[in-house]
Structures are given as structure tokens and as C-alpha cells.
Design a protein around this motif. Structure first.
Motif, short mmCIF file in Angstrom:
data_model
loop_
_atom_site.label_atom_id
_atom_site.label_comp_id
_atom_site.label_asym_id
_atom_site.label_seq_id
_atom_site.Cartn_x
_atom_site.Cartn_y
_atom_site.Cartn_z
N SER A 190 0.81 -1.22 0.00
CA SER A 190 0.00 0.00 0.00
C SER A 190 0.84 1.27 0.00
O SER A 190 0.33 2.36 -0.28
CB SER A 190 -0.94 0.01 1.21
N ALA A 191 2.12 1.14 0.33
CA ALA A 191 2.99 2.31 0.38
C ALA A 191 3.49 2.72 -1.01
O ALA A 191 3.95 3.87 -1.18
CB ALA A 191 4.19 2.05 1.29
N ILE A 192 3.40 1.83 -1.98
CA ILE A 192 3.94 2.13 -3.31
C ILE A 192 3.29 3.35 -3.95
O ILE A 192 3.99 4.26 -4.44
CB ILE A 192 3.84 0.91 -4.24
N PRO A 193 1.94 3.47 -3.97
CA PRO A 193 1.34 4.68 -4.54
C PRO A 193 1.76 5.95 -3.80
O PRO A 193 1.89 7.01 -4.42
CB PRO A 193 -0.17 4.42 -4.40
N VAL A 194 1.96 5.83 -2.49
CA VAL A 194 2.40 6.99 -1.71
C VAL A 194 3.81 7.41 -2.13
O VAL A 194 4.10 8.60 -2.31
CB VAL A 194 2.37 6.68 -0.19
N ILE A 195 4.68 6.42 -2.31
CA ILE A 195 6.05 6.72 -2.74
C ILE A 195 6.05 7.40 -4.11
O ILE A 195 6.75 8.39 -4.33
CB ILE A 195 6.88 5.42 -2.79
N SER A 207 8.69 12.78 -14.55
CA SER A 207 7.79 11.63 -14.53
C SER A 207 8.32 10.58 -13.56
O SER A 207 9.52 10.59 -13.22
CB SER A 207 7.62 11.03 -15.93
N VAL A 208 7.43 9.68 -13.13
CA VAL A 208 7.83 8.62 -12.20
C VAL A 208 7.23 7.29 -12.68
O VAL A 208 6.03 7.22 -12.99
CB VAL A 208 7.34 8.90 -10.76
N HIS A 209 8.07 6.26 -12.74
CA HIS A 209 7.63 4.91 -13.06
C HIS A 209 8.25 3.97 -12.03
O HIS A 209 9.32 4.27 -11.47
CB HIS A 209 8.05 4.50 -14.47
N GLN A 210 7.61 2.85 -11.77
CA GLN A 210 8.16 1.94 -10.77
C GLN A 210 8.10 0.50 -11.25
O GLN A 210 7.17 0.09 -11.93
CB GLN A 210 7.45 2.12 -9.43
N ARG A 211 9.14 -0.25 -10.88
CA ARG A 211 9.21 -1.69 -11.12
C ARG A 211 9.61 -2.33 -9.79
O ARG A 211 10.69 -2.93 -9.67
CB ARG A 211 10.23 -2.02 -12.21
N ILE A 212 8.75 -2.18 -8.82
CA ILE A 212 9.03 -2.69 -7.48
C ILE A 212 8.33 -4.03 -7.29
O ILE A 212 7.12 -4.17 -7.53
CB ILE A 212 8.56 -1.69 -6.41
N SER A 213 9.09 -5.03 -6.86
CA SER A 213 8.53 -6.36 -6.65
C SER A 213 8.37 -6.61 -5.16
O SER A 213 8.79 -5.79 -4.32
CB SER A 213 9.43 -7.43 -7.28
N TYR A 214 7.78 -7.75 -4.82
CA TYR A 214 7.49 -8.09 -3.42
C TYR A 214 8.27 -9.34 -3.03
O TYR A 214 8.44 -10.27 -3.83
CB TYR A 214 6.00 -8.28 -3.22
N ALA A 215 8.72 -9.36 -1.78
CA ALA A 215 9.62 -10.42 -1.34
C ALA A 215 8.96 -11.79 -1.25
O ALA A 215 9.59 -12.81 -1.40
CB ALA A 215 10.20 -10.05 0.03
N GLY A 216 7.65 -11.84 -1.07
CA GLY A 216 6.97 -13.11 -0.93
C GLY A 216 5.52 -12.89 -0.59
O GLY A 216 5.05 -11.75 -0.54
N PRO A 217 4.77 -13.95 -0.31
CA PRO A 217 3.34 -13.78 0.03
C PRO A 217 3.18 -13.09 1.38
O PRO A 217 4.07 -13.17 2.23
CB PRO A 217 2.82 -15.23 0.09
N PRO A 218 2.07 -12.38 1.55
CA PRO A 218 1.83 -11.70 2.83
C PRO A 218 1.84 -12.70 3.98
O PRO A 218 1.43 -13.86 3.86
CB PRO A 218 0.44 -11.09 2.66
N ARG A 219 2.34 -12.23 5.13
CA ARG A 219 2.36 -13.09 6.31
C ARG A 219 0.95 -13.24 6.86
O ARG A 219 0.17 -12.29 6.89
CB ARG A 219 3.26 -12.49 7.39
N SER A 220 0.62 -14.44 7.30
CA SER A 220 -0.71 -14.71 7.86
C SER A 220 -0.77 -14.33 9.33
O SER A 220 0.27 -14.19 9.97
CB SER A 220 -1.06 -16.18 7.68
#
Length: 220
Positions: A190-195, A207-220
């Protein structure tokens, strides 16, 4: 994050005229100082209006064609009055649209755009003239060095403001165009749009573009 202010960007040596300055005197100031508009000030140097080339050009536009080939233009009463005016207080646009020295470039640019003006007299709380800022002054922020933009994004925005580790997200900046790359925890999705929004507000960013990936599935 730092934003350049109107006080930093404005021209401090301002050509100005008084309310009783005659038509030719205004034209002379514009031509000799290579400017397209001048603030009109009272005896206390308070801005009461602005006279621009657009105000002055109505006079020759309202004259009959010397060769009798062109019909006289249809002018509204206000335009006709300006075409017949002979001094600054009759020609000026009032009340003036002004800026304050503490404004940032976004505020100045929005006022210029919404009010359809090319420059803003800068005044203090008593409307005394401090300087003038033009469109070209505002656009100077886009001359900012790419390295300075990258440093502000990575150090001030990503690390200090967002609390990300230095290795989490990196910024590549070329000609003011920002590409964000890296990996964050899924909880930070959720922080990506803020960044992205904060990056767009950095002075000099085009201009701003992003190619940010995620480390893994969300923790339960």
C-alpha cells in the motif's frame, strides 16, 4: 524534502510604474528593460495592478486601418475603454494577482495556470512589492541536476520519510524521469502509490515509473 520557494526563484529588481505613468512611459519601460509586463504601485510601493503588453496592444488594434481595407474590430466596452486609455491606472488589470514569497513552485504554477497570467508580482502581507516571478522562473526547477534529485528521493523520501532500508528501493534518474526499482515486503504494498506521489512532488521530477517487486506472500 526540500522545495524551492518563490523567494528563491523570483527576480528582486523589478521594473515598476506609478498609477499616473503615461502610455508612452509604460511602453518605454517595457522596451528598454525587455519585459512584457510591469506592476503598478502606489506611493508606498504597494501593488495596485499590472499593465501588460496585452493591455497596451488594444490601442493600435482599435485604430482604423490606414488603407481602409479592414473593418474596425468590435470591442466590448471595457476593451474600448482600455483602447482609449492614456495612463497606467486606466490600463492596468486590477486587482492584481500576486504571490507570496513562501509559496512553492506548485502554488505559483497553479495560480498562473488558473488565472491565465504569465507572471506574478510577489508581495508581503501589506502588498508591498518584493519581486516578480514568471513562468520561466518556475520552470527553472526542471534544470535541477539528476544526481541531486536521486539523492533527495533515496535519502530524504525513501529512507527518512518512508523508513525503507537503503537497499530496498533505488531510484534511477535521467533527464528528470525517475524509475524506482527494488523489492519490498508484501505488507508495504500500500505504500507504493504513496512513494510514487511523493516522488512526483520532488522539485525537478518530470515523470515517475516503478518496477518494485514483493519479497513473498503476505504473512498470515
Amino acid at each position: 524534502m526540500e522545495h524551492r520557494t518563490v523567494d528563491e526563484l523570483m527576480t528582486r529588481k523589478v521594473v515598476r510604474v506609478r498609477a499616473d505613468t503615461p502610455f508612452k512611459g509604460i511602453v518605454r519601460e517595457l522596451v528598454e528593460n525587455d519585459v512584457t509586463a510591469v506592476p503598478v504601485v502606489d506611493g508606498d510601493d504597494r501593488v495596485v495592478g499590472v499593465v501588460s503588453e496585452a493591455d497596451l496592444i488594444r490601442k493600435p488594434a482599435g485604430l482604423p486601418d490606414p488603407f481602409g481595407l479592414l473593418p474596425l474590430p468590435h470591442l466590448r466596452p471595457r476593451e474600448r475603454a482600455k483602447a482609449e486609455s492614456t495612463r497606467a491606472d486606466e490600463l492596468m488589470t486590477a486587482p492584481p494577482v500576486c504571490a507570496r514569497p513562501g509559496w512553492n513552485v506548485v502554488e505559483a504554477a497553479r495560480v498562473m495556470t488558473t488565472r491565465h497570467v504569465k507572471r506574478l508580482p510577489v508581495v508581503d502581507e501589506t502588498f508591498r512589492l518584493l519581486g516578480i516571478i514568471s513562468r520561466s522562473d518556475v520552470l527553472r526547477v526542471y534544470l535541477r541536476d539528476d544526481a541531486a534529485i536521486r539523492s533527495e528521493i533515496e535519502r530524504d523520501l525513501l529512507q527518512r520519510t518512508m523508513g525503507l532500508a537503503p537497499s530496498a528501493v533505488n531510484a534511477v534518474v535521467s533527464e528528470g524521469q525517475v524509475l524506482l526499482t527494488g523489492t519490498v515486503e508484501p505488507e508495504s504494498r500500500s505504500a507504493i502509490p504513496v512513494i510514487e506521489r511523493l516522488c512526483r512532488s520532488v522539485d525537478g521530477v518530470v515523470s515517475v515509473h516503478q518496477r518494485i517487486s514483493y519479497a513473498g506472500p503476505p504473512r498470515s
